[in-house]
Design a protein around this motif. Sequence first.
Motif, PDB file in Angstrom:
ATOM      1  N   CYS A 114      -4.462   4.565 -13.513  1.00 56.29           N
ATOM      2  CA  CYS A 114      -5.843   5.329 -13.858  1.00 56.29           C
ATOM      3  C   CYS A 114      -6.321   5.531 -15.003  1.00 56.29           C
ATOM      4  CB  CYS A 114      -5.097   7.298 -13.989  1.00 56.29           C
ATOM      5  SG  CYS A 114      -6.584   8.408 -13.913  1.00 56.29           S
ATOM      6  N   HIS A 115      -5.880   4.840 -16.006  1.00 57.97           N
ATOM      7  CA  HIS A 115      -6.365   4.434 -17.015  1.00 57.97           C
ATOM      8  C   HIS A 115      -6.410   3.362 -17.025  1.00 57.97           C
ATOM      9  CE1 HIS A 115      -6.909   6.117 -21.252  1.00 57.97           C
ATOM     10  NE2 HIS A 115      -6.359   7.074 -20.822  1.00 57.97           N
ATOM     11  N   SER A 116      -6.951   2.431 -16.493  1.00 56.16           N
ATOM     12  CA  SER A 116      -7.870   1.163 -15.615  1.00 56.16           C
ATOM     13  C   SER A 116      -9.004   0.734 -15.446  1.00 56.16           C
ATOM     14  CB  SER A 116      -6.944   0.470 -15.207  1.00 56.16           C
ATOM     15  OG  SER A 116      -7.156   1.338 -13.168  1.00 56.16           O
ATOM     16  N   LEU A 117      -9.386   0.128 -15.773  1.00 51.93           N
ATOM     17  CA  LEU A 117     -11.111  -0.762 -15.379  1.00 51.93           C
ATOM     18  C   LEU A 117     -11.191  -0.896 -13.664  1.00 51.93           C
ATOM     19  CD1 LEU A 117     -11.439  -3.186 -18.297  1.00 51.93           C
ATOM     20  CD2 LEU A 117     -12.850  -1.579 -17.993  1.00 51.93           C
ATOM     21  N   LEU A 118      -9.921  -1.058 -13.144  1.00 53.80           N
ATOM     22  CA  LEU A 118      -9.615  -0.504 -11.470  1.00 53.80           C
ATOM     23  C   LEU A 118     -10.385   0.674 -11.310  1.00 53.80           C
ATOM     24  CD1 LEU A 118      -9.345  -2.090  -9.238  1.00 53.80           C
ATOM     25  CD2 LEU A 118      -6.952  -1.765  -9.452  1.00 53.80           C
ATOM     26  N   THR A 119      -9.506   1.682 -11.750  1.00 53.50           N
ATOM     27  CA  THR A 119     -10.166   3.292 -11.208  1.00 53.50           C
ATOM     28  C   THR A 119     -11.542   2.589 -11.468  1.00 53.50           C
ATOM     29  OG1 THR A 119      -7.992   4.039 -11.945  1.00 53.50           O
ATOM     30  CG2 THR A 119      -9.394   5.148 -11.707  1.00 53.50           C
ATOM     31  N   THR A 191      -1.956  -0.437  -7.244  1.00 52.95           N
ATOM     32  CA  THR A 191      -3.129  -1.705  -7.932  1.00 52.95           C
ATOM     33  C   THR A 191      -3.315  -2.197  -6.604  1.00 52.95           C
ATOM     34  OG1 THR A 191      -1.318  -1.748  -9.941  1.00 52.95           O
ATOM     35  CG2 THR A 191      -3.236  -3.769  -9.622  1.00 52.95           C
ATOM     36  N   LEU A 192      -2.495  -2.456  -5.624  1.00 57.16           N
ATOM     37  CA  LEU A 192      -3.349  -3.606  -4.101  1.00 57.16           C
ATOM     38  C   LEU A 192      -3.775  -2.164  -3.489  1.00 57.16           C
ATOM     39  CD1 LEU A 192      -1.979  -5.516  -3.667  1.00 57.16           C
ATOM     40  CD2 LEU A 192      -0.336  -4.996  -2.292  1.00 57.16           C
ATOM     41  N   MET A 193      -3.062  -0.972  -3.830  1.00 60.98           N
ATOM     42  CA  MET A 193      -4.323   0.062  -2.673  1.00 60.98           C
ATOM     43  C   MET A 193      -5.366  -0.060  -3.122  1.00 60.98           C
ATOM     44  SD  MET A 193      -2.346   1.149  -0.234  1.00 60.98           S
ATOM     45  CE  MET A 193      -3.068   2.930   0.600  1.00 60.98           C
ATOM     46  N   LEU A 194      -5.193   0.380  -4.596  1.00 63.14           N
ATOM     47  CA  LEU A 194      -7.033   0.682  -4.912  1.00 63.14           C
ATOM     48  C   LEU A 194      -7.399  -0.341  -4.911  1.00 63.14           C
ATOM     49  CD1 LEU A 194      -5.360   2.400  -8.996  1.00 63.14           C
ATOM     50  CD2 LEU A 194      -7.112   3.505  -6.777  1.00 63.14           C
ATOM     51  N   GLY A 195      -6.794  -1.540  -5.070  1.00 61.60           N
ATOM     52  CA  GLY A 195      -7.971  -2.536  -5.351  1.00 61.60           C
ATOM     53  C   GLY A 195      -8.204  -3.027  -3.778  1.00 61.60           C
ATOM     54  N   ALA A 196      -8.062  -2.813  -2.844  1.00 56.76           N
ATOM     55  CA  ALA A 196      -8.052  -2.346  -1.006  1.00 56.76           C
ATOM     56  C   ALA A 196      -9.438  -1.834  -1.098  1.00 56.76           C
ATOM     57  CB  ALA A 196      -6.624  -2.365  -0.729  1.00 56.76           C
TER      58      ALA A 196
END
Length: 227
Positions: A114-119, A191-196
């Motif tokens: 939640c605290h990442s650039l990906l999100t 991470t994998l789910m959010l990336g997809a």
Amino acid sequence: MANFRTHITVACALSGALATTVLYADMATPGEAMALWGIGTVGGLCPDLDSKNSMSQCIVFILCCGLFCLSLGSQLPAVMPLPMAIVTILGSMALLYHQILPRLCAFMNHRGNCHSLLTAVLASLTITNIAAYLLGRGIESAYLIGLFFFGGFLSHLVLDEIYAIDLKHRKLKKSFGTAIKPFSMTAPFSTLMLGALCWLQFWITPSTSSLKMVLSKLTKATLMTLG
Ligand SMILES: [Zn+2]
């Protein structure tokens, strides 16, 4: 990490300055600039959604319930009488606030993805797509909405990282390096789910040439404002 008051003050000040810039550059009407200001401020609270019972979590939950209530309220008059519509709306809001949203957040680890650039990217792309496809905003306006949310979110991550530097004792706190990260290394599945999901949102996102145009206009307007 910075506290709630610092996060909301900084996100509000930055979004307000940017919204005024956008207004002066004729990229938004006064009403749209006000909405962008609010979106940027909310973006500055979202990374702490993983912090259980925090003020940020409470405010974002209330906003989600409000938006849900508005969309439900616009549909119900056509299908049921007023008393039943009121009971349905209140019941749905209670279910969302006390059950659905807390359970969704229970999956998050504090300072995890939640605290990442990906999100930050995923949420901004999702908001851009909702604005463009569900709310019928123009492409440039939808990108502005996504960019304001991203700016607010990023201000939160940067502030938390700055607060991890102990200037008085000239040392780094334990939390240093956990606020801004591309993604969480300790949660590979999420991470994998959010990336997809991020790839999917990017794939359906409106023309990226419009994003370049909005970014270029925004940069020019900001540089002009700075002098
Ligand atoms: Zn935080």
